[in-house]
Design a protein around this motif. Sequence first.
Motif, PDB file in Angstrom:
ATOM      1  N   THR A 159      -5.909   0.647 -10.969  1.00 22.58           N
ATOM      2  CA  THR A 159      -5.895   1.292 -12.281  1.00 22.58           C
ATOM      3  C   THR A 159      -6.325   2.740 -12.121  1.00 22.58           C
ATOM      4  O   THR A 159      -7.318   3.026 -11.456  1.00 22.58           O
ATOM      5  N   LEU A 160      -5.550   3.627 -12.696  1.00 28.65           N
ATOM      6  CA  LEU A 160      -5.900   5.036 -12.691  1.00 28.65           C
ATOM      7  C   LEU A 160      -6.507   5.350 -14.051  1.00 28.65           C
ATOM      8  O   LEU A 160      -5.877   5.108 -15.076  1.00 28.65           O
ATOM      9  N   LEU A 172      -1.735   1.565 -14.960  1.00 19.52           N
ATOM     10  CA  LEU A 172      -1.864   0.430 -14.048  1.00 19.52           C
ATOM     11  C   LEU A 172      -0.714   0.460 -13.047  1.00 19.52           C
ATOM     12  O   LEU A 172       0.452   0.461 -13.441  1.00 19.52           O
ATOM     13  N   GLN A 213       0.844  -1.205   0.000  1.00 21.16           N
ATOM     14  CA  GLN A 213       0.000   0.000   0.000  1.00 21.16           C
ATOM     15  C   GLN A 213       0.878   1.253   0.000  1.00 21.16           C
ATOM     16  O   GLN A 213       0.568   2.241  -0.669  1.00 21.16           O
ATOM     17  N   LYS A 226      -7.524  -5.028  -8.920  1.00 21.53           N
ATOM     18  CA  LYS A 226      -7.480  -6.451  -8.611  1.00 21.53           C
ATOM     19  C   LYS A 226      -6.429  -6.631  -7.531  1.00 21.53           C
ATOM     20  O   LYS A 226      -5.498  -5.847  -7.439  1.00 21.53           O
ATOM     21  N   ASN A 246     -12.625   2.365  -9.516  1.00 17.61           N
ATOM     22  CA  ASN A 246     -13.191   1.409  -8.563  1.00 17.61           C
ATOM     23  C   ASN A 246     -13.288   0.031  -9.177  1.00 17.61           C
ATOM     24  O   ASN A 246     -13.186  -0.969  -8.510  1.00 17.61           O
ATOM     25  N   GLY A 247     -13.498   0.005 -10.486  1.00 18.76           N
ATOM     26  CA  GLY A 247     -13.799  -1.263 -11.120  1.00 18.76           C
ATOM     27  C   GLY A 247     -12.590  -2.055 -11.557  1.00 18.76           C
ATOM     28  O   GLY A 247     -12.646  -3.261 -11.652  1.00 18.76           O
ATOM     29  N   GLY A 248     -11.491  -1.365 -11.851  1.00 16.78           N
ATOM     30  CA  GLY A 248     -10.373  -2.070 -12.455  1.00 16.78           C
ATOM     31  C   GLY A 248      -9.426  -2.716 -11.479  1.00 16.78           C
ATOM     32  O   GLY A 248      -8.558  -3.469 -11.859  1.00 16.78           O
ATOM     33  N   GLU A 303      -2.997  -4.092  -6.905  1.00 14.08           N
ATOM     34  CA  GLU A 303      -3.048  -3.536  -8.256  1.00 14.08           C
ATOM     35  C   GLU A 303      -4.182  -2.520  -8.333  1.00 14.08           C
ATOM     36  O   GLU A 303      -5.296  -2.815  -7.923  1.00 14.08           O
TER      37      GLU A 303
END
Lengths: 164, 537
Positions: free
Chosen positions: A142-143, A125, A69, A160, A156-158, A140
């Motif tokens: 994603t921006l 990513l 983090q 993992k 929020n969705g990408g 991981e």
Amino acid sequence: METTRQREVRTATSLKANKFRRRAVAYIYFLSATLLVSVIGLSALMYSRIQRRSAQDGNNALVARFYAQSALELGLTQINLDPDWRTTFSSGTWFADMPLGRGTFSLDVSILNDGDANPNNNSVLFVGTGVCDQSTHKIEITLVSLSDRGGLVISNGGGKRSTG
Amino acid sequence: MIFSNSSSSHFRTRYRGISLLDILVSIPLVGIAIVAALNTVGASKASQYKVNKTRQGHLLAQDLLSEIMQQDFADSNSGLLSFGQEAMEIGSLNRSQFNDVDDYDGWQASPPQYKDGTVMSGLPDWQRIVEVSWRSTADLQQISATATPIKHIRVNVLYKGIAVADLEAFKTIGLPPLEACCFSGGLCENLRNEACVAQGGTALGTGTYCANSACPTGPKVLLVVVDDTALTAQELAQKALIESWDNSVMLISASAMQFEFDEAISDADVAYITVGITANNLGTKLTSATIGVVNSQPSLLDDLKYSSGTAYYYDLSVGEVTDNTHPITSTFTNGSLTLSTTNQWFVENWTGLASGAQVLAVLTLSSRASLFVFERGASLVGGIPSPARRVELPWGHADFDFSTLTADAQTIMKNAIEWAAEEMVVCGDGTCAVGEACSCVADCGLPALSEISGSTCDDGIDNDCNNLTDCQDLSCYLDPACAAVCGNNICDNGEDCNSCAADCSGKTSGPPSGRYCCGNGIAESAEGDGSICDGNY
């Protein structure tokens, strides 16, 4: 013809042999018991070791998560501090094996080309890796760009997550 | 025989079982074995106890560190430079008021507490201690005494005074916060503040997003006031009025330096001089401005080169339109026009009006110019060509009460600002302005029959005026700009968990109640609140 004396001698010899046999059996019993106790003891020790190691790995994984983090946090700051980061930085490892506490962290970045002519709206990513002893944790994110002029937000969705 | 038998029995009795010596030897050995076994079990138990305590310590540390990592980097009120607890947090017995990372510096509690101060039960010998420090950007191991964008957080957990867990992490300012940024024509983009300003936009402030904000479509007005940090009631009324017409307003004090005016002018479409300012404070700072200027302070008539003569005030409420061919007055008929609901001080120019002025209205008691304009290039005093459009409004006294302006007077003010900014949309003026494409055939011609794939599908314009712009329009279905890209980690329009599992997550097996498929446009219960999936793309 065997005399009484001879019979007594033979009987005594036989009893002496029995005495040694019984003593031997007792020693064997004793050794077996000792062996059993040792095996149980060693097993307990082994179990304890495994349990300790397992708990330690669990704790290390937890620690590694915060290190991963931290890697993401520092990556986001790089973007914040450098308005021209898209030209300054490219895909690859932005930093590796940075020390923190009992471990290290690294950040790998991939610029995801969306195929259009505008590089400012490509998604990015981030893979943050935290390592503590034998435990590794990866996060991981994603921006994604909300604007052709380059404003980025964390998708929020990408996102993992994997641990290992 | 009897002897013999008894003799045999004697031997049997004598040699049966284990001798005393055996017992004496075996007792210590068995004892050692038992002691060793008990030690082993004891050590195992002790180790298990230690493992449990360490695990428990780590969980306590994780709980607190996770809480801290969720806080803001810095307090939104006190800014990035402050460190430690803010006034309202100092002395608080729990963490309920803590809202940023450094509030936690020095926090310790035994037994541990939840954020609201509730004591965790069954943990009387435990203690949690937090240390937060700024870290140098050049060397993360280096504590910095001054503010940096990186904070190091350390949570130490002690059991009976002995450290059992120690967690560390970095918290940073993260991504720059985005805010709605408005560009001319009402275009809105979410950008960081500096990027917005650098690209000539107007940032609407922290917490705003284009999704929840509307960008003004009117001109950007530079409002010249007495003090831009403390607006008077009349200035606030004028500002509110101008903003109500979908204009954005930038404030500047009349006493600001020339370079500050120049900088503001470069970012504005029109300047509006409020009536209450001191003329000497503004002077000629706007005389050469290349943007439109709307003036309502008559003491500036000479500074702005509108007039070399004098102006007089009249206490009345009605004016007279004399020229309704101009866009500012085109909605009125020539003749009497009520300007205010009660008598107010209006102004007219008596003498010395520059030759390039076009008079649009006068006051009822005279025939002298009260509302007049200069077209770009028209002659100002001394024959100087006007660098941009200029307007003089008829209200002109510090006591003027703007709440009394009639709707007609407000229309004049609105039209004046738009005309001066050269953003007045007039159908039939030969210019196809923004917003006219689908409503003014005279200026823009007939709209296209459809969007043209490969040509007009990425121009941001609803070319065929069917209320569907670019990729929203079916005509653009095959345009490369509208194609979904599988593998870009974004669940694009047209993709779903079946067609592009790499971008759109989903669960298509297992119990029906647990299945969902991102991208199918259906908010399925298994998505939870829908935020990870269709509700968000």
